[in-house]
Design a protein around this motif. Sequence first.
Motif, short mmCIF file in Angstrom:
data_model
loop_
_atom_site.label_atom_id
_atom_site.label_comp_id
_atom_site.label_asym_id
_atom_site.label_seq_id
_atom_site.Cartn_x
_atom_site.Cartn_y
_atom_site.Cartn_z
N PRO A 1 51.62 62.25 -5.38
CA PRO A 1 50.42 62.01 -4.55
C PRO A 1 50.68 62.29 -3.07
CG PRO A 1 51.45 59.94 -5.18
CD PRO A 1 52.17 61.02 -5.94
N THR A 2 49.65 62.80 -2.40
CA THR A 2 49.70 63.00 -0.95
C THR A 2 48.44 62.39 -0.33
OG1 THR A 2 48.62 65.15 -1.17
CG2 THR A 2 51.03 65.13 -1.09
N GLU B 1 42.52 57.74 1.02
CA GLU B 1 42.64 58.18 -0.36
C GLU B 1 43.86 59.09 -0.52
OE1 GLU B 1 39.06 60.05 -1.48
OE2 GLU B 1 37.80 58.28 -1.16
N THR B 2 44.30 59.25 -1.76
CA THR B 2 45.42 60.13 -2.04
C THR B 2 44.99 61.24 -2.98
OG1 THR B 2 46.14 58.71 -3.87
CG2 THR B 2 47.17 58.35 -1.72
N ASN B 3 45.65 62.37 -2.85
CA ASN B 3 45.42 63.51 -3.72
C ASN B 3 46.53 63.52 -4.78
OD1 ASN B 3 45.87 66.33 -4.69
ND2 ASN B 3 44.09 66.73 -3.40
N VAL B 4 46.13 63.55 -6.06
CA VAL B 4 47.12 63.48 -7.15
C VAL B 4 47.11 64.77 -7.97
CG1 VAL B 4 47.13 60.97 -7.32
CG2 VAL B 4 45.45 62.28 -8.63
N ASP B 5 46.67 65.88 -7.36
CA ASP B 5 46.63 67.16 -8.08
C ASP B 5 48.01 67.80 -8.21
OD1 ASP B 5 43.92 66.92 -8.36
OD2 ASP B 5 43.44 68.14 -6.61
N GLU C 1 53.42 62.83 -11.21
CA GLU C 1 52.45 62.98 -10.14
C GLU C 1 53.13 62.85 -8.77
OE1 GLU C 1 49.26 60.26 -10.61
OE2 GLU C 1 48.31 61.37 -12.24
#
Length: 212
Positions: A179-180, A187-191, A177
């Motif tokens: 994360p950004t 919050e972080t984006n883990v896509d 992952e």
Amino acid sequence: MKKITLLFSICVMLCCSLSQAQGIGYGFKLGANISQINSFSFDIVNTAGDTPREGFDTLESSNLGFAITFFAEIPLSERLAFQPEFMFSSQGNKFEGLRYEYLQLPLALKINLNKLFINLGPQAGLKVSAFEQSEDFSSFEFSGFGGLGYQFTDNFFAEVRYTIGFSEVFEDDAAIELPTFIAGSNETNVDNVLTNASGKNSYFTISIGYRL
């Protein structure tokens, strides 16, 4: 399990050698690692189907870590010695998800040239960092090293060593992952996921040591 058994067997053989040898010296080293994943290649995919986001400029940047080493020096002749070591070493790249630690077992042939000395040999390592990395990173590595040092006094010395890995850092199905941070929130984006990763460990170690 086989890899852990191999590392344990090497430790047992070293202990047997130490118990029978005469004139053994002991010591420790403290150092800094400048590490990088060598020949690093990868893909970044977005599991939500979007274009992979920016912000991963540190994925390929080198990392500054540390190393702590205990060693024994077993004389073989006037200028040669066998130097088994036990080392804790932080390695990887600068990006947080690509940092990890190893317990290393370097087996050095040391060549004494008056104040200067050279050491080189093979090294086996067992990864001991975060459990969540176990599915993505190989737990065992094999590498080789070469170094140059200077003996300031009978006790104090400095050393520079380069180590290069021969085994893969990543498992074949690694999916790490990336994360950004989401703009305007905590919050972080883990896509985003790093896949198809390939590379081997490499690092310089600059250390100071004390021989008892």
